[in-house]
Design an enzyme around this catalytic site. Sequence first.
Site, PDB file in Angstrom:
ATOM      1  N   LYS A   1       0.918  -1.274   0.033  1.00  0.00           N
ATOM      2  CA  LYS A   1       0.202   0.008  -0.182  1.00  0.00           C
ATOM      3  C   LYS A   1       1.039   1.145   0.006  1.00  0.00           C
ATOM      4  CE  LYS A   1      -2.957  -2.578   3.234  1.00  0.00           C
ATOM      5  NZ  LYS A   1      -1.998  -3.303   3.988  1.00  0.00           N
TER       6      LYS A   1
ATOM      7  N   HIS B   1      -3.547   3.382   0.662  1.00  0.00           N
ATOM      8  CA  HIS B   1      -3.899   2.911   2.125  1.00  0.00           C
ATOM      9  C   HIS B   1      -5.218   3.655   2.659  1.00  0.00           C
ATOM     10  CE1 HIS B   1      -1.315   1.131   5.522  1.00  0.00           C
ATOM     11  NE2 HIS B   1      -2.875   1.063   5.801  1.00  0.00           N
TER      12      HIS B   1
HETATM   13  P1  NDP Z   1      -6.645  -9.835  12.881  1.00  0.00           P
HETATM   14  O1  NDP Z   1      -8.230  -9.894  12.970  1.00  0.00           O
HETATM   15  O2  NDP Z   1      -5.830 -10.443  11.821  1.00  0.00           O
HETATM   16  O3  NDP Z   1      -6.277 -10.231  14.129  1.00  0.00           O
HETATM   17  C1  NDP Z   1      -4.723 -10.213  14.507  1.00  0.00           C
HETATM   18  C2  NDP Z   1      -4.648 -10.523  16.278  1.00  0.00           C
HETATM   19  O4  NDP Z   1      -5.275 -11.761  16.604  1.00  0.00           O
HETATM   20  C3  NDP Z   1      -3.235 -10.512  16.456  1.00  0.00           C
HETATM   21  O5  NDP Z   1      -3.209  -9.878  17.746  1.00  0.00           O
HETATM   22  C4  NDP Z   1      -3.078 -11.904  16.850  1.00  0.00           C
HETATM   23  O6  NDP Z   1      -1.837 -12.362  17.543  1.00  0.00           O
HETATM   24  C5  NDP Z   1      -4.249 -12.584  16.979  1.00  0.00           C
HETATM   25  N1  NDP Z   1      -4.704 -13.906  16.182  1.00  0.00           N
HETATM   26  C6  NDP Z   1      -4.311 -14.333  15.224  1.00  0.00           C
HETATM   27  N2  NDP Z   1      -4.945 -15.566  14.761  1.00  0.00           N
HETATM   28  C7  NDP Z   1      -5.386 -15.754  16.069  1.00  0.00           C
HETATM   29  C8  NDP Z   1      -6.165 -17.090  16.146  1.00  0.00           C
HETATM   30  N3  NDP Z   1      -6.209 -18.155  15.482  1.00  0.00           N
HETATM   31  N4  NDP Z   1      -6.886 -17.287  17.615  1.00  0.00           N
HETATM   32  C9  NDP Z   1      -6.530 -16.506  18.513  1.00  0.00           C
HETATM   33  N5  NDP Z   1      -5.810 -15.111  18.160  1.00  0.00           N
HETATM   34  C10 NDP Z   1      -4.907 -14.857  16.709  1.00  0.00           C
HETATM   35  O7  NDP Z   1      -6.265  -8.459  12.888  1.00  0.00           O
HETATM   36  P2  NDP Z   1      -5.055  -7.470  11.942  1.00  0.00           P
HETATM   37  O8  NDP Z   1      -5.541  -6.045  12.803  1.00  0.00           O
HETATM   38  O9  NDP Z   1      -3.868  -7.680  12.307  1.00  0.00           O
HETATM   39  O10 NDP Z   1      -5.575  -7.510  10.613  1.00  0.00           O
HETATM   40  C11 NDP Z   1      -5.121  -8.392   9.463  1.00  0.00           C
HETATM   41  C12 NDP Z   1      -4.470  -7.647   8.482  1.00  0.00           C
HETATM   42  O11 NDP Z   1      -5.118  -6.565   7.942  1.00  0.00           O
HETATM   43  C13 NDP Z   1      -3.101  -6.838   8.823  1.00  0.00           C
HETATM   44  O12 NDP Z   1      -2.117  -7.483   9.326  1.00  0.00           O
HETATM   45  C14 NDP Z   1      -3.039  -5.990   7.679  1.00  0.00           C
HETATM   46  O13 NDP Z   1      -2.210  -6.780   6.812  1.00  0.00           O
HETATM   47  C15 NDP Z   1      -4.176  -5.605   7.294  1.00  0.00           C
HETATM   48  N6  NDP Z   1      -4.821  -4.178   7.999  1.00  0.00           N
HETATM   49  C16 NDP Z   1      -4.930  -3.287   7.126  1.00  0.00           C
HETATM   50  C17 NDP Z   1      -5.416  -2.100   7.445  1.00  0.00           C
HETATM   51  C18 NDP Z   1      -5.708  -1.007   6.653  1.00  0.00           C
HETATM   52  O14 NDP Z   1      -5.842   0.154   7.011  1.00  0.00           O
HETATM   53  N7  NDP Z   1      -5.481  -1.362   5.438  1.00  0.00           N
HETATM   54  C19 NDP Z   1      -5.532  -1.573   9.139  1.00  0.00           C
HETATM   55  C20 NDP Z   1      -5.424  -2.969   9.923  1.00  0.00           C
HETATM   56  C21 NDP Z   1      -5.166  -4.319   9.370  1.00  0.00           C
HETATM   57  P3  NDP Z   1      -0.645 -13.153  17.246  1.00  0.00           P
HETATM   58  O15 NDP Z   1       0.096 -12.425  16.193  1.00  0.00           O
HETATM   59  O16 NDP Z   1       0.151 -13.012  18.684  1.00  0.00           O
HETATM   60  O17 NDP Z   1      -1.044 -14.453  17.000  1.00  0.00           O
END
Ligand code: NDP
Length: 294
Positions: A75, A108
């Site tokens: 992005k 983004h």
């Molecule tokens: P998610 O909904 O993917 O959740 C991620 C969180 O959940 C982390 O804390 C992770 O911890 C935990 N987790 C992951 N898998 C599991 C599971 N199976 N069981 C329990 N806990 C779990 O949220 P994100 O905000 O990270 O969003 C995902 C992606 O979306 C981002 O990485 C990014 O690529 C994108 N994004 C884009 C945005 C935008 O403005 N365009 C804004 C925000 C996100 P752990 O790593 O410790 O497992």
Amino acid sequence: MSSSSVTLNNGVEIPAVGFGVFQTPPDETVTAVETALAAGYRHIDTAAAYLNERGVGEAIRRSGLDRSELFIETKVWITDYGYDATLHAYDKSAAKLGIEQIDLLILHQALPGEFELTLDAYRALERLLADGKVRAIGVSNFMPAHLARLLAETSVVPAVNQIEVHPYFRQSELLAVDAEHGILSQAWSPIGGITFYRDGSHGSTLEDATIGKIAAAHGRTPAQVMLRWHLQQGRQVIPKSVRPSRIAENLDVFGFELTGDELAAIDALDTGVRGGPEPEQITRETFGLQIPEA
Ligand code: NDP
């Protein structure tokens, strides 16, 4: 949708489940992405503003996978908006990723107060698409009014709109607008990450009783049920994790099917409360991170 890929509005295929790396620290990104690629993910979603594109590139090289097997999305950050600046943003990202063509390059955020600049940035994406430097272009966090103006003033309909969607914030109206224009909705925070990252004051979708009951009925986890909910409603998902067992769990979502009643029960959890920043309030003054040169 039960297949493991989705066709974008320009015919390009994208895996239905990608791997997100927002908040994955740069020094953990190589390992996380290597783990994801070994587990079978082929789509990685990063961003210039995550400051970890180099780690993604290193993991791609280490994987030994042929470039044609991978789908790399990144992005452009708002401080790189403008026609020439956005062309240069492509050069910076491609060099950090170590690739010559980016599969999907998206804006983004909209800059509602500087929409002309946003349009110029998008026109640069159109140029990169015409030149074959990217295979598809799109946007993120665009609300219906932003999309309407973009569609009226530019030529290429975005392939995707990457937006906050999880059981506590479904954005039904925006999903309908995306669908009406053939724009794939990519769900960010698909398992509600934004609801439990912060200070713990929000309830967590992972602990939701309705989702837990559905998960138990299928012998699956709450995360798998949420991902399945998106896929069955036609959204692409990009869950993030740095833990190998969760990375594998989040990709293992093709062996079961939720019922219509279960989908409706999850839809009904929508609170209408956004977890992330309000798109209308994004400005370069408040979110002015500078993206380093490659
Ligand atoms: P998610 O909904 O993917 O959740 C991620 C969180 O959940 C982390 O804390 C992770 O911890 C935990 N987790 C992951 N898998 C599991 C599971 N199976 N069981 C329990 N806990 C779990 O949220 P994100 O905000 O990270 O969003 C995902 C992606 O979306 C981002 O990485 C990014 O690529 C994108 N994004 C884009 C945005 C935008 O403005 N365009 C804004 C925000 C996100 P752990 O790593 O410790 O497992």
